[in-house]
Design an enzyme around this catalytic site. Structure first.
Site, PDB file in Angstrom:
ATOM      1  N   ILE A  58      94.809 -38.671  20.523  1.00  0.00           N
ATOM      2  CA  ILE A  58      94.320 -40.006  20.866  1.00  0.00           C
ATOM      3  C   ILE A  58      94.728 -40.431  22.274  1.00  0.00           C
ATOM      4  CG2 ILE A  58      96.337 -41.245  19.978  1.00  0.00           C
ATOM      5  CD1 ILE A  58      92.642 -42.316  19.592  1.00  0.00           C
ATOM      6  N   TYR A  59      95.762 -39.818  22.855  1.00  0.00           N
ATOM      7  CA  TYR A  59      96.239 -40.224  24.173  1.00  0.00           C
ATOM      8  C   TYR A  59      95.192 -39.886  25.237  1.00  0.00           C
ATOM      9  CZ  TYR A  59     100.860 -40.451  21.902  1.00  0.00           C
ATOM     10  OH  TYR A  59     101.912 -40.737  21.069  1.00  0.00           O
ATOM     11  N   SER A  60      94.654 -40.923  25.832  1.00  0.00           N
ATOM     12  CA  SER A  60      93.587 -40.779  26.834  1.00  0.00           C
ATOM     13  C   SER A  60      92.448 -39.919  26.303  1.00  0.00           C
ATOM     14  CB  SER A  60      94.132 -40.187  28.142  1.00  0.00           C
ATOM     15  OG  SER A  60      95.010 -41.078  28.773  1.00  0.00           O
ATOM     16  N   SER A  61      92.168 -40.056  25.000  1.00  0.00           N
ATOM     17  CA  SER A  61      91.062 -39.338  24.346  1.00  0.00           C
ATOM     18  C   SER A  61      91.128 -37.828  24.590  1.00  0.00           C
ATOM     19  CB  SER A  61      89.713 -39.895  24.828  1.00  0.00           C
ATOM     20  OG  SER A  61      89.613 -41.279  24.549  1.00  0.00           O
ATOM     21  N   GLY A  62      92.340 -37.283  24.562  1.00  0.00           N
ATOM     22  CA  GLY A  62      92.521 -35.843  24.700  1.00  0.00           C
ATOM     23  C   GLY A  62      92.940 -35.383  26.072  1.00  0.00           C
TER      24      GLY A  62
END
Length: 323
Positions: A58-62
């Site tokens: 989920i962090y920066s969408s991958g």
């Protein structure tokens, strides 16, 4: 750098874990560092002896996974590193692209492997408890992925103690791969887990890898420093704002730090590191002094009197956990 076993496993990790939520795309969070800025921090962490790195899909969408994977490929030998990543939160609007169903876990692991550029994940962490998926489905899927070699070890994050024990019991009763670590928010102003979750982890041989050991920078003086994160982070005022006990704790940290002649971050981290259940706090590095503060905290021993002073304000106030 010292290294400790993670939980009841033979896996050894550094006493500090580099949290990589800070690295990715500022469009996700304004305080996030892009790849060019992030790489020196990852390299410096490696050179200091840190072998444990934490990220999540989920962090920066991958993008955090991609940055970490490329940096480790360039700066280190893969088999010497311990990479942790996580899944649970929605990755899109599609109903099956979230949670801990068999479909989403397998999809998430395969996608994380691709983004990280590796054949296996050392520690796969369920980012939260999924109330909509049977624990049998989640536990059996995780075990299958361990047996397939895509995952080496399992961890969990931020859930009620009774739910964690329920999954642990199912895993052990059915001889499935079980959790060796618990990642939960634990710091001087977030101590609710001391009532149940921390004693459970000690009893069951599960190591704690606390996230936000500095309360999103609050216990390191970020508010006074006027950092971008302190000014834009929506969670900080929501979790810690308007609480006298938090302000009193910050003052206690500042007083001890002044008396010791060290930064407040060192005092706050030393308190976390002193806890028996803690294997490796997850620390973020975004300023040049952050790594040295974390490293020096490893050798800072607080007296019983100092520990009592730091804990006194929160001991008077029991509040529900904030996840």
């Amino acid at each position: 750098m010292n290294y400790v076993r993670l939980g009841h496993s033979g896996l050894k990790v550094s006493r500090l874990c580099l949290g990589c939520m800070t690295y990715g795309e500022p469009t996700w969070r304004p305080w996030v560092l892009q790849e060019e800025q992030a790489r020196p921090f990852i390299r410096d962490a490696l050179e200091s002896g840190i072998n444990f790195f934490d990220t999540a899909n989920i962090y920066s969408s991958g993008e955090s996974e991609r940055i970490l994977g490329r940096a480790l490929k360039d700066f280190a030998r893969r088999d010497d590193m311990v990479i942790a990543t996580k899944a649970f939160f929605p990755m899109s609007e599609h109903p099956n692209n979230r949670g801990l169903s068999r479909k989403h876990i397998i999809q998430s692991v395969n996608a994380s492997l691709q983004r990280l550029g590796t054949d296996y994940i050392d520690l796969f962490v369920i980012h939260r408890f999924d109330e909509e998926t049977p624990i049998e489905e989640t536990a059996e899927t995780l075990d299958n992925l361990v047996r397939a070699g895509k995952i080496r070890y399992l961890g969990a994050s931020s859930m009620h103690a009774w739910r964690f024990m329920k999954i642990l019991a199912f895993q052990r009763h059915n001889n499935l791969a079980s959790f060796i670590s618990m990642q939960s928010q634990y710091n001087l102003v977030t101590r609710e887990d001391e009532a149940d979750l921390l004693p459970l982890c000690l009893e069951e041989g599960v190591s704690l890898t606390p996230w936000s050991p500095l309360a999103r920078g609050l216990l390191a003086g970020a508010r006074k420093a006027g950092t971008l994160r302190a000014e834009t982070d929506e969670q900080t005022p929501r979790w810690y704002g308007g609480r006298n006990e938090v302000e009193h704790t910050i003052k206690a940290v500042e007083a001890i730090a002044t008396a010791r002649g060290v930064p407040t971050a060192q005092v706050s981290l030393a308190w976390v590191l002193a806890k028996e259940s803690v294997a490796a706090p997850i620390v973020g590095l975004s300023k040049s002094h952050h790594l040295q503060d974390a490293l020096k905290a490893l050798s800072l021993t607080l007296s019983d009197e100092e520990l009592a002073t730091l804990e006194a304000p929160m001991n008077k106030h029991a509040r529900p956990q904030r996840w």
